[in-house]
Design a protein around this motif. Structure first.
Motif, mmCIF file in Angstrom:
data_model
loop_
_atom_site.group_PDB
_atom_site.id
_atom_site.type_symbol
_atom_site.label_atom_id
_atom_site.label_comp_id
_atom_site.label_asym_id
_atom_site.label_seq_id
_atom_site.Cartn_x
_atom_site.Cartn_y
_atom_site.Cartn_z
ATOM 1 N N GLY A 141 43.725 -26.935 -77.470
ATOM 2 C CA GLY A 141 44.976 -27.671 -77.679
ATOM 3 C C GLY A 141 46.154 -26.735 -77.514
ATOM 4 N N VAL A 142 47.351 -27.290 -77.590
ATOM 5 C CA VAL A 142 48.565 -26.499 -77.351
ATOM 6 C C VAL A 142 48.859 -25.589 -78.538
ATOM 7 N N VAL A 143 49.069 -24.312 -78.267
ATOM 8 C CA VAL A 143 49.496 -23.343 -79.275
ATOM 9 C C VAL A 143 51.001 -23.165 -79.122
ATOM 10 N N PRO A 144 51.801 -23.653 -80.069
ATOM 11 C CA PRO A 144 53.263 -23.682 -79.882
ATOM 12 C C PRO A 144 53.892 -22.348 -79.522
ATOM 13 N N GLU A 145 53.485 -21.266 -80.185
ATOM 14 C CA GLU A 145 54.096 -19.967 -79.914
ATOM 15 C C GLU A 145 53.803 -19.503 -78.491
ATOM 16 N N LEU A 146 52.568 -19.707 -78.044
ATOM 17 C CA LEU A 146 52.228 -19.345 -76.664
ATOM 18 C C LEU A 146 53.001 -20.202 -75.670
ATOM 19 N N ALA A 147 53.149 -21.484 -75.994
ATOM 20 C CA ALA A 147 53.896 -22.379 -75.109
ATOM 21 C C ALA A 147 55.334 -21.896 -74.945
ATOM 22 N N SER A 148 55.984 -21.548 -76.055
ATOM 23 C CA SER A 148 57.376 -21.096 -76.003
ATOM 24 C C SER A 148 57.517 -19.839 -75.154
ATOM 25 N N ARG A 149 56.633 -18.879 -75.381
ATOM 26 C CA ARG A 149 56.716 -17.623 -74.641
ATOM 27 C C ARG A 149 56.508 -17.847 -73.144
ATOM 28 N N ASP A 150 55.620 -18.763 -72.796
ATOM 29 C CA ASP A 150 55.375 -19.024 -71.374
ATOM 30 C C ASP A 150 56.562 -19.720 -70.727
ATOM 31 N N HIS A 151 57.230 -20.608 -71.464
ATOM 32 C CA HIS A 151 58.445 -21.227 -70.919
ATOM 33 C C HIS A 151 59.479 -20.165 -70.567
ATOM 34 N N ILE A 152 59.624 -19.164 -71.422
ATOM 35 C CA ILE A 152 60.581 -18.082 -71.171
ATOM 36 C C ILE A 152 60.274 -17.398 -69.835
ATOM 37 N N GLY A 183 33.183 -33.914 -77.125
ATOM 38 C CA GLY A 183 33.012 -32.531 -76.681
ATOM 39 C C GLY A 183 33.517 -32.277 -75.277
ATOM 40 N N LEU A 184 34.585 -32.977 -74.883
ATOM 41 C CA LEU A 184 35.067 -32.878 -73.505
ATOM 42 C C LEU A 184 36.163 -31.832 -73.319
ATOM 43 N N GLY A 185 36.582 -31.184 -74.382
ATOM 44 C CA GLY A 185 37.556 -30.102 -74.243
ATOM 45 C C GLY A 185 38.972 -30.593 -74.056
ATOM 46 N N TYR A 186 39.834 -29.681 -73.586
ATOM 47 C CA TYR A 186 41.270 -29.937 -73.428
ATOM 48 C C TYR A 186 41.670 -29.751 -71.962
ATOM 49 N N PRO A 187 42.522 -30.591 -71.394
ATOM 50 C CA PRO A 187 43.086 -31.804 -71.998
ATOM 51 C C PRO A 187 42.076 -32.946 -71.983
ATOM 52 N N GLY A 188 41.960 -33.629 -73.111
ATOM 53 C CA GLY A 188 40.881 -34.583 -73.286
ATOM 54 C C GLY A 188 41.035 -35.880 -72.525
ATOM 55 N N GLY A 189 42.242 -36.441 -72.482
ATOM 56 C CA GLY A 189 42.442 -37.744 -71.863
ATOM 57 C C GLY A 189 41.964 -37.827 -70.429
ATOM 58 N N PRO A 190 42.438 -36.951 -69.547
ATOM 59 C CA PRO A 190 41.969 -36.988 -68.154
ATOM 60 C C PRO A 190 40.465 -36.742 -68.029
#
Length: 346
Positions: free
Chosen positions: A45-56, A178-185
């Motif tokens: 799932g999404v890790v907020p801190e990693l997401a922010s750093r990658d946006h930068i 047990g389908l992992g991330y992202p789950g919907g697709p």
């Protein structure tokens, strides 16, 4: 008017350039998108801190890419639009900070926008754009809503989710399987190999008499069925995925058709990530064709979060006269921002 749009609300960094001329529908000149899916897969799932750093890391190179591909210079940008909310606070702050810094450096006005309005107006980017008024089915992440849309900023809420949204039902059911991330697709792909009638799963609130949604009970039913299967789950996983998808799609389709009948409108717009689901599109296309209703979707590559929808929403709000960009570069973000806090029709 050239509008530069920046999207950074979650796990995609998007930048786009839209041209608006008078009252004509704005035109997308170019866009670039980076998805963080691969980075977050290891965590499920999404890790907020990693997401922010990658946006930068991504936002300025993507901006340079869009400008290069469109043959435009940064000095030609008239408005810088960005996602103000809702979303992850840290991720939103990156896009807002960059947008306001660019605005200040260029002495150009900036405009903070609602992420969900971007999705709502994204079908106007397609080769077959809708016309107002229409019923909108907005199915994006934690949001499932039906609205009557009479124009830009003129939205009447018809029904919304009261717990788990359709996207959450897809993702949580996928995790149970047990389908992992992202789950919907992943669940949708597996469902193509299964029998949708294999398991009798509930259709929550289908006969509630209103247009609200609730998918939490479906997730519980999927978990119960998976536990019952025990060692047989692996062999029946595709069937359970197909049955889960069928339950979600049936509720979305039937509630949408009810909304069209109640409003008397003959046009349906479907927007948000779940709007890319093939089964949903197939059933809505068939139902709308039978009812004589036009149905519109964003292009598949614009169903996920992207900068194009933010630039488009900004241009359309400015054209409509309900929004004014400004040169105040102090900014805030709204991680929680209900769509009904925008200008609504009564």
């Amino acid at each position: 008017m050239l509008v530069l749009g920046i999207e950074s609300s979650c796990d995609e960094t998007g930048v786009a350039l839209v041209h608006a001329d008078g009252a004509a529908l704005p035109v997308l000149l170019g866009h670039a998108l980076h998805s963080q899916i691969e980075m977050h897969q290891a965590y499920g799932g999404v890790v907020p801190e990693l997401a922010s750093r990658d946006h930068i890391r991504r936002v300025l190179p993507l901006t340079e890419q869009v400008l290069a591909e469109t043959g435009r210079g940064l000095s030609e940008v008239d408005i810088v639009a960005y996602t103000r909310g809702p979303g992850l606070a840290g991720a939103l702050l990156v896009g807002a900070g960059v947008a306001c810094a660019l605005g200040a450096a260029l002495d150009r006005p900036v405009l903070g926008l609602h992420h969900l309005e971007g999705h709502l107006l994204s079908p106007f980017l397609s080769a077959d754009p809708p016309e107002f008024p229409f019923v909108a089915l907005l199915v994006s992440g934690g949001h499932t809503q039906l609205m009557q849309v009479d124009g830009v900023g003129r939205y009447t809420m018809l029904g919304e989710t009261i717990d788990d949204a359709a996207g959450e039902a897809f993702d949580k059911s996928a995790k149970l399987l047990g389908l992992g991330y992202p789950g919907g697709p992943a669940l949708a792909r597996l469902a193509e190999q299964g029998d949708a009638a294999a398991f009798k799963l509930p259709r929550p609130l289908l006969h509630s008499g209103n247009l609200d949604f609730s998918f939490a009970g479906l997730k519980t039913a999927v978990m119960t069925q998976a536990n019952k299967l025990g060692d047989q789950l692996e062999a029946r996983k595709a069937d359970l995925a197909a049955s889960t998808e069928a339950a979600i799609v049936e509720v979305l389709m039937k509630k949408s058709m009810t909304a069209l009948r109640q409003t008397g409108l003959r046009r349906l717009v479907v927007a948000g990530g779940v709007g890319a689901n093939r089964a949903l599109r197939g059933q809505l296309n068939a139902a709308c064709a039978k009812a004589g209703v036009r149905v519109h979707y964003p292009e598949l590559h614009l169903c996920t979060d992207n900068g194009a929808m933010i630039a488009m929403a900004g241009a359309m709000r400015l054209q409509s006269g309900i929004e004014q960009a400004n040169c105040a570069y102090a900014f805030d973000v709204k991680p929680r921002w209900p769509l009904d806090q925008l200008v609504l029709a009564t």
